[in-house]
Design a protein around this motif. Structure first.
Motif: not given
Length: 399
Positions: A372-399
């Motif tokens: 059964p498909v679980i509908s993920l809302d905007d809160a989940e989307a923002i949570s996923f985006a925040v996780t990736m944001e931390e990694i990308l910003k860390q990547e920029v700082r280390e570069a």
């Protein structure tokens, strides 16, 4: 009639005997049998040296006979004329009823294992032939193990192993047949599983499975393989390649409009997506489960970044021939390296694109697995985006 009863009956018929007579006439040859784990004849056919390894497990991730769940082999003094009972003991028998089920059975064991475990299956099989089971089992359990040899043989490989100043041990290399056959059995089981997982009519179709490539089949003993050891047969043993991997260049195809939807195939993330889905369906929402979910998303981000790094290896300016959005072009094309490091406005749009792709990939995974498909809302989307944001910003700082 089960597989063991059928085997004994067929052997007895060929000798013009009853099953009880066939067993009784061959039991006297048990005294000629010795349990072995290493056999010198696999190196040289005229070498009589063999042994049974009864040492304690070494641990520490060493691959030794004692550290592995293996089945011993049998050798018989006097040659093939006395091998009938030993061949029966090391033969593999299934509890399944039909021949087709027996062929595909992954839980089949040797008769010797069934006797040692006192399995009700072999008791029923033996007693169905009118044979008293317990005395027979006790005789089989008394098979002796091969003693350690006193001397080596010049036809075996010798290794001088230094142990101090001008001192050494002379080591003799003996093939570990119990390990050899254990590996062969596991490879053959994996092949049967692979066949089921690729059969559209099978219940296991498309399930994860292991694939062993470039397998070499090695045979011993020529036309008389049974003279080497009882478990040896004309089919030989499987040997895994001990060679560097063969790597082939892959032409990287740039994304046309969206890196996430054009370059990432959700099935490559299937295991992580299913684990993530299980956490979404878990009614408990404590700290431990939130941390597990965060770890899974981080794992997916890491896999995505590996793909992104491959695109960065393309010649600078490749994105100009595509319809890729400005933010993703800055992230992926090194022609914009300076802008990528000095301006962080591209980060959040990329992270939200990742979040949309992850939600879509999760939905496709659920549909493919008939969940059964679980509908993920905007809160989940923002949570996923925040996780990736931390990694990308860390990547920029280390570069």
């Amino acid at each position: 009639m089960g597989s063991i009863a059928a085997y004994i009956t067929n052997k007895a018929v060929k000798k013009g005997q009853t099953p009880a007579e066939w067993l009784q006439s061959n039991l006297r040859n048990l005294e000629r049998c010795r349990a072995v784990s290493h056999v010198g004849r696999y190196t040289h056919p005229d070498v009589d040296i063999s042994l049974y390894d009864d040492s304690q497990p070494a641990g520490k991730a060493y691959l030794t006979t004692a550290d592995t769940d293996t089945e011993a082999d049998l050798i018989v003094k006097g040659g093939a004329a006395y091998i009938a009972i030993a061949s029966f003991l090391v033969g593999t028998f299934s509890k399944k009823e039909t021949a087709e089920e027996q062929k595909e059975d992954l839980t089949a064991k040797t008769a010797w294992q069934y006797f040692r475990e006192d399995d009700p299956f072999i008791r029923r099989e033996i007693e169905s032939l009118g044979i008293v089971y317990e005395p027979l089992r006790q005789k089989i359990l008394q098979i002796h193990v091969q003693a350690l040899p006193d001397v080596t043989d010049t036809r075996l490989k010798q290794v001088y192993f230094p142990v101090g100043d001008e001192n050494y041990h002379l080591l003799t290399i003996l093939p570990p047949v119990s390990l050899m056959f254990a590996m062969t059995e596991r490879i053959e089981k994996a092949v049967r599983v692979q066949r089921k997982c690729r059969d559209e009519k099978s219940e296991s179709y498309r399930k994860p499975h292991a694939v062993f490539s470039d397998i070499t089949r090695v045979c011993f003993g020529g036309s008389r393989p049974q003279n080497v050891s009882c478990r040896n047969s004309s089919l030989g043993v499987d040997v895994l390649p001990s060679l560097p991997p063969r790597l082939h260049d892959r032409k990287m195809r740039p994304p046309h409009e969206d890196f996430f939807f054009d370059s990432l195939y959700w099935r490559h993330f299937r295991v992580k997506l299913l684990a993530l889905d299980a956490l979404f369906r878990d009614p408990h929402h404590d700290l431990e489960r939130r941390e597990k979910r965060e770890e899974l998303v981080l794992d997916i981000v890491t896999m995505v970044l590996c793909k992104a790094n491959c695109l960065r290896a393309l010649p600078s300016g490749w994105s100009k021939d595509t319809d890729l959005g400005e933010e993703q072009a800055i992230w992926l094309d090194d022609i914009y390296l300076t802008q990528r490091l000095e301006d962080s406005e591209w980060v959040w749009p990329v992270c939200m694109a990742f979040a949309r792709w992850l939600i879509d990939a999760h939905e496709k995974c659920c549909c493919a697995e008939k969940l059964p498909v679980i509908s993920l809302d905007d809160a989940e989307a923002i949570s996923f985006a925040v996780t990736m944001e931390e990694i990308l910003k860390q990547e920029v700082r280390e570069a």
